[in-house]
Motif scaffolding. Structure first.
Motif, PDB file in Angstrom:
ATOM      1  N   SER A  52       0.808  -1.623  -0.074  1.00  0.00           N
ATOM      2  CA  SER A  52       0.127  -0.263   0.185  1.00  0.00           C
ATOM      3  C   SER A  52       1.091   1.149  -0.124  1.00  0.00           C
ATOM      4  CB  SER A  52      -0.765  -0.385   0.974  1.00  0.00           C
ATOM      5  OG  SER A  52      -0.465  -0.239   2.404  1.00  0.00           O
ATOM      6  N   CYS A  53       1.720   1.226   0.683  1.00  0.00           N
ATOM      7  CA  CYS A  53       3.163   2.253   0.599  1.00  0.00           C
ATOM      8  C   CYS A  53       4.519   1.624   0.771  1.00  0.00           C
ATOM      9  CB  CYS A  53       2.754   3.263   1.435  1.00  0.00           C
ATOM     10  SG  CYS A  53       2.304   3.062   3.154  1.00  0.00           S
ATOM     11  N   SER A  54       5.857   2.565  -0.274  1.00  0.00           N
ATOM     12  CA  SER A  54       6.527   2.157   0.490  1.00  0.00           C
ATOM     13  C   SER A  54       7.936   3.448   0.292  1.00  0.00           C
ATOM     14  CB  SER A  54       7.747   1.605  -0.978  1.00  0.00           C
ATOM     15  OG  SER A  54       7.401   2.023  -1.606  1.00  0.00           O
ATOM     16  N   ARG A  55       8.603   3.807   1.349  1.00  0.00           N
ATOM     17  CA  ARG A  55       9.872   5.098   1.107  1.00  0.00           C
ATOM     18  C   ARG A  55      10.873   4.253   0.771  1.00  0.00           C
ATOM     19  NH1 ARG A  55       8.829  10.013   3.790  1.00  0.00           N
ATOM     20  NH2 ARG A  55      11.592  11.108   3.821  1.00  0.00           N
ATOM     21  N   ARG A  56      12.215   4.922   0.251  1.00  0.00           N
ATOM     22  CA  ARG A  56      13.702   4.338   0.069  1.00  0.00           C
ATOM     23  C   ARG A  56      14.864   5.777   0.931  1.00  0.00           C
ATOM     24  NH1 ARG A  56      16.154   1.809  -3.348  1.00  0.00           N
ATOM     25  NH2 ARG A  56      18.685   2.061  -3.316  1.00  0.00           N
ATOM     26  N   PHE A  57      15.583   5.369   1.486  1.00  0.00           N
ATOM     27  CA  PHE A  57      15.737   5.385   2.598  1.00  0.00           C
ATOM     28  C   PHE A  57      17.692   5.766   1.793  1.00  0.00           C
ATOM     29  CE2 PHE A  57      13.112   5.517   5.356  1.00  0.00           C
ATOM     30  CZ  PHE A  57      12.144   6.540   6.136  1.00  0.00           C
ATOM     31  N   ASP A  58      18.547   6.426   2.839  1.00  0.00           N
ATOM     32  CA  ASP A  58      19.793   6.604   2.514  1.00  0.00           C
ATOM     33  C   ASP A  58      21.168   5.171   2.785  1.00  0.00           C
ATOM     34  OD1 ASP A  58      19.081   9.467   0.664  1.00  0.00           O
ATOM     35  OD2 ASP A  58      20.291   9.812   2.513  1.00  0.00           O
ATOM     36  N   ALA A  59      19.806   4.415   3.248  1.00  0.00           N
ATOM     37  CA  ALA A  59      20.746   3.236   4.001  1.00  0.00           C
ATOM     38  C   ALA A  59      20.111   2.091   4.179  1.00  0.00           C
ATOM     39  CB  ALA A  59      21.393   3.888   5.599  1.00  0.00           C
ATOM     40  N   ALA A  60      20.715   0.719   3.930  1.00  0.00           N
ATOM     41  CA  ALA A  60      20.255  -0.265   4.585  1.00  0.00           C
ATOM     42  C   ALA A  60      19.223  -0.085   5.573  1.00  0.00           C
ATOM     43  CB  ALA A  60      20.741  -1.590   4.248  1.00  0.00           C
ATOM     44  N   ARG A  86       2.927   5.922   9.256  1.00  0.00           N
ATOM     45  CA  ARG A  86       2.017   5.527   7.825  1.00  0.00           C
ATOM     46  C   ARG A  86       0.993   6.518   7.806  1.00  0.00           C
ATOM     47  NH1 ARG A  86      -1.182   0.101   6.705  1.00  0.00           N
ATOM     48  NH2 ARG A  86      -1.888   0.749   4.685  1.00  0.00           N
ATOM     49  N   ASP A  87       1.062   7.047   6.848  1.00  0.00           N
ATOM     50  CA  ASP A  87      -0.077   7.922   6.706  1.00  0.00           C
ATOM     51  C   ASP A  87      -0.291   7.845   4.897  1.00  0.00           C
ATOM     52  OD1 ASP A  87      -0.089   9.795   8.986  1.00  0.00           O
ATOM     53  OD2 ASP A  87       1.276  10.527   8.049  1.00  0.00           O
ATOM     54  N   ASN A  88      -2.018   7.179   4.995  1.00  0.00           N
ATOM     55  CA  ASN A  88      -2.162   6.678   4.527  1.00  0.00           C
ATOM     56  C   ASN A  88      -1.704   5.992   3.253  1.00  0.00           C
ATOM     57  OD1 ASN A  88      -5.174   8.138   5.187  1.00  0.00           O
ATOM     58  ND2 ASN A  88      -4.995   9.642   4.281  1.00  0.00           N
ATOM     59  N   ASP A  89      -1.262   6.694   2.479  1.00  0.00           N
ATOM     60  CA  ASP A  89      -0.629   5.729   1.155  1.00  0.00           C
ATOM     61  C   ASP A  89       1.098   6.532   0.507  1.00  0.00           C
ATOM     62  OD1 ASP A  89      -1.334   8.332   0.376  1.00  0.00           O
ATOM     63  OD2 ASP A  89      -1.879   7.859  -1.939  1.00  0.00           O
ATOM     64  N   GLN A  90       1.222   6.987   2.288  1.00  0.00           N
ATOM     65  CA  GLN A  90       2.990   7.435   2.140  1.00  0.00           C
ATOM     66  C   GLN A  90       3.271   7.152   3.347  1.00  0.00           C
ATOM     67  OE1 GLN A  90       2.863  12.049   1.304  1.00  0.00           O
ATOM     68  NE2 GLN A  90       1.676  12.124   2.764  1.00  0.00           N
ATOM     69  N   ILE A  91       4.188   6.712   3.360  1.00  0.00           N
ATOM     70  CA  ILE A  91       5.551   7.123   4.800  1.00  0.00           C
ATOM     71  C   ILE A  91       6.265   8.343   5.173  1.00  0.00           C
ATOM     72  CG2 ILE A  91       6.995   5.416   6.354  1.00  0.00           C
ATOM     73  CD1 ILE A  91       6.622   2.809   4.124  1.00  0.00           C
ATOM     74  N   SER A  92       5.955   8.804   5.756  1.00  0.00           N
ATOM     75  CA  SER A  92       5.944  10.134   6.268  1.00  0.00           C
ATOM     76  C   SER A  92       7.208  10.163   7.831  1.00  0.00           C
ATOM     77  CB  SER A  92       5.462  11.204   6.939  1.00  0.00           C
ATOM     78  OG  SER A  92       4.642  11.352   8.205  1.00  0.00           O
ATOM     79  N   VAL A  93       8.493  10.705   7.352  1.00  0.00           N
ATOM     80  CA  VAL A  93       9.537  10.858   9.297  1.00  0.00           C
ATOM     81  C   VAL A  93       8.918  11.497  10.321  1.00  0.00           C
ATOM     82  CG1 VAL A  93      12.159  10.672   9.048  1.00  0.00           C
ATOM     83  CG2 VAL A  93      11.592  10.412   6.866  1.00  0.00           C
ATOM     84  N   LEU A  94       9.034  11.287  11.069  1.00  0.00           N
ATOM     85  CA  LEU A  94       8.567  11.774  12.590  1.00  0.00           C
ATOM     86  C   LEU A  94      10.065  12.652  12.950  1.00  0.00           C
ATOM     87  CD1 LEU A  94       6.180   9.645  14.317  1.00  0.00           C
ATOM     88  CD2 LEU A  94       5.202  11.913  12.419  1.00  0.00           C
ATOM     89  N   CYS A  95      10.729  11.957  12.812  1.00  0.00           N
ATOM     90  CA  CYS A  95      11.821  12.676  13.252  1.00  0.00           C
ATOM     91  C   CYS A  95      13.524  11.287  13.807  1.00  0.00           C
ATOM     92  CB  CYS A  95      11.808  12.792  15.044  1.00  0.00           C
ATOM     93  SG  CYS A  95      12.611  11.447  16.014  1.00  0.00           S
ATOM     94  N   SER A  96      14.369  12.313  13.581  1.00  0.00           N
ATOM     95  CA  SER A  96      15.459  10.846  13.929  1.00  0.00           C
ATOM     96  C   SER A  96      16.262  10.943  14.332  1.00  0.00           C
ATOM     97  CB  SER A  96      16.445  11.291  12.265  1.00  0.00           C
ATOM     98  OG  SER A  96      15.625  10.660  11.331  1.00  0.00           O
ATOM     99  N   VAL A  97      16.652  10.813  15.180  1.00  0.00           N
ATOM    100  CA  VAL A  97      18.091  10.681  16.230  1.00  0.00           C
ATOM    101  C   VAL A  97      18.958  11.216  15.947  1.00  0.00           C
ATOM    102  CG1 VAL A  97      18.554   9.181  18.872  1.00  0.00           C
ATOM    103  CG2 VAL A  97      17.136   8.548  17.654  1.00  0.00           C
ATOM    104  N   GLU A  98      19.747  12.175  16.718  1.00  0.00           N
ATOM    105  CA  GLU A  98      20.438  12.726  16.663  1.00  0.00           C
ATOM    106  C   GLU A  98      21.577  11.360  16.126  1.00  0.00           C
ATOM    107  OE1 GLU A  98      22.206  14.688  19.491  1.00  0.00           O
ATOM    108  OE2 GLU A  98      19.511  16.228  20.137  1.00  0.00           O
ATOM    109  N   ARG A  99      22.982  11.827  15.706  1.00  0.00           N
ATOM    110  CA  ARG A  99      23.769  11.120  15.386  1.00  0.00           C
ATOM    111  C   ARG A  99      24.673  10.528  16.204  1.00  0.00           C
ATOM    112  NH1 ARG A  99      24.870   6.741  13.666  1.00  0.00           N
ATOM    113  NH2 ARG A  99      26.490   5.808  12.055  1.00  0.00           N
ATOM    114  N   ALA A 100      25.681  11.717  17.208  1.00  0.00           N
ATOM    115  CA  ALA A 100      26.173  11.353  18.581  1.00  0.00           C
ATOM    116  C   ALA A 100      25.005  10.561  19.516  1.00  0.00           C
ATOM    117  CB  ALA A 100      25.592  13.047  19.026  1.00  0.00           C
ATOM    118  N   VAL A 101      23.850  10.448  19.694  1.00  0.00           N
ATOM    119  CA  VAL A 101      23.356   9.273  20.684  1.00  0.00           C
ATOM    120  C   VAL A 101      23.736   7.637  19.438  1.00  0.00           C
ATOM    121  CG1 VAL A 101      21.405   9.044  21.653  1.00  0.00           C
ATOM    122  CG2 VAL A 101      22.010  11.655  21.106  1.00  0.00           C
TER     123      VAL A 101
END
Length: 143
Positions: A52-60, A86-101
């Motif tokens: 129903s929906c998919s999203r591609r990221f920069d890493a595996a 998941r928002d209906n037919d798309q996947i949205s990023v809410l947040c990412s954890v700071e890389r230092a953590v």
């Protein structure tokens, strides 16, 4: 309930179901994609699973867990951590954890804390770290 799902060609890293009572699940894979699959009952044809929906990221993507509120926790080969929805037919990023953590090596497992309703989780990684994290997501009124 077992059926072969067409469309999963890459080596998948993890599979997790939604906890909302629906017949839906998400797969993550080494091809850097998350896919959400839904079961549809078709009249006069065979029942089937469809993406129903998919999203591609920069890493595996190497790990996934889904909270009771539907927030999807993702762990990556790079050690990064993201929370998506998941928002209906798309996947949205809410947040990412700071890389230092984040861990420095591949994440093996992510797990929401039972009863935390999508605010606390654990992360295990190849660098022998176990992280326990809490996130503060905006409420629906603040979005």
């Amino acid at each position: 309930y077992q059926r072969r799902v067409r469309g999963i060609n890459a080596e998948y890293g993890d599979v997790h179901r939604f906890k909302d009572g629906s017949l839906s699940f998400a797969t993550v894979s080494r091809d850097k994609k998350i896919k959400v699959w839904d079961f549809t009952e078709a009249h006069n044809t065979t029942d089937k699973w469809s993406c129903s929906c998919s999203r591609r990221f920069d890493a595996a993507i190497t790990a996934i867990d889904i909270s009771v509120t539907g927030v999807i926790l993702l762990g990556f080969e790079t050690g990064e951590i993201s929370l998506v929805k998941r928002d209906n037919d798309q996947i949205s990023v809410l947040c990412s954890v700071e890389r230092a953590v984040c861990p420095t090596l591949t994440i093996n497992t992510v797990q929401w804390r039972p009863g935390s309703e999508g605010t606390e989780f654990a992360v295990c990684s190849e660098d022998n770290n176990l992280l326990l994290l809490r996130v503060l997501l905006p409420s629906k009124n603040e979005e």
